[in-house]
Design a protein around this motif. Sequence first.
Motif, short mmCIF file in Angstrom:
data_model
loop_
_atom_site.label_atom_id
_atom_site.label_comp_id
_atom_site.label_asym_id
_atom_site.label_seq_id
_atom_site.Cartn_x
_atom_site.Cartn_y
_atom_site.Cartn_z
N SER A 251 0.83 -1.21 0.00
CA SER A 251 0.00 0.00 0.00
C SER A 251 0.87 1.26 0.00
N GLN B 216 -7.02 0.59 -0.81
CA GLN B 216 -7.33 -0.63 -0.06
C GLN B 216 -8.59 -0.45 0.79
N ASP C 123 -5.59 -1.70 -5.03
CA ASP C 123 -4.87 -2.19 -3.85
C ASP C 123 -5.72 -3.23 -3.12
N GLU C 124 -5.31 -4.47 -3.18
CA GLU C 124 -6.00 -5.60 -2.53
C GLU C 124 -7.51 -5.61 -2.82
MG MG Z 1 -1.96 -2.83 2.06
#
Ligand code: MG
Length: 297
Positions: free
Chosen positions: A42, A82, A159-160
């Motif tokens: 991140s 995220q 992000d994820e």
């Molecule tokens: Mg992360």
Amino acid sequence: MELVIKNLTKTYKNGVKAINNLNLEIGTGMFGLLGPNGAGKSTLMRTIATLQEADEGTITFGDLDVLTQKNEVRKILGYLPQEFGVYPKVSAEVLLNHLAVLKGLTNTKERKEVVKALLHKTNLYDHRKKNMGGYSGGMKQRFGIAQALLSNPKLIIVDEPTAGLDPAERNRFYNLLSELGENTVVILSTHIVDDVKELCTNMAIVNRGEVLLKGNPVKTIEQLKDKVYKKTILKNELEHYKQHHVVIAEKFLLGKPVIHVLSESDPGDGFIPIQADLEDVYFSQIFGRDQHQNALS
Ligand code: MG
Ligand code: ADP
């Protein structure tokens, strides 16, 4: 277009070195940034997304200097953070329209077309009038993609995005992500090996702010050919095996522990050679390194 990261370093005020002299070249298509929690994914993504400063190093995207030409970068960037929050009492259509205005889509007719097309693309059109508070995790993430795609980004950072999605939602999301790419640079961070296996033509395994391995997932698997063995063991034998072998995976099969070990030659002792997969590659990088030292010492 290529994103080039050189000697990037970032230490937070609390002393955590989140990125440690990191180098990566990322071309068009879907690139997987694979690493465990705390690896620095991140931090790296926020830095590329111009939301955070680095201490040292450079990032360029084509002719753009990402770290200094922030406004230019933001025009061609789509970013799904995220922790992507939606306003629960607002509908997808209203919020997407609002975000489109912020992105500079000021022509009403054009904006309506773009919003409509993105709601279709992300399969949210039938739910467009509903408040997003009632959306499932997968629907919220699909909305996250819709907002990231406003204004035709050339660089997309997610992000994820699949964390917390159930298998069916994840699959639907894979379908959506697999349509991006082609002429854009898409960077997907994840701790889920399957995400990379399903979607990415290139990847980097990262841990502790460093790149441990990069390349085409299939090629990295080939490097483990004839080097991975498995054995079903008893629970209390695990420590013993960890001391004598490089254990890269511990799984359960029908309630019994199964270990995978990395070995240049047949370890005998009931071990069976197996075809390595991307999970073996990942864990051999993340766990294998430290253990390799232990097993040899
Ligand atoms: Mg992360
Ligand atoms: P990942 O996304 O791979 O889980 P992060 O980039 O979030 O990794 O975090 C990398 C490391 O930096 C972790 O040790 C994390 O605790 C630390 N970290 C992240 N953000 C901050 C922050 N704002 N202040 C201090 N430490 C942070």
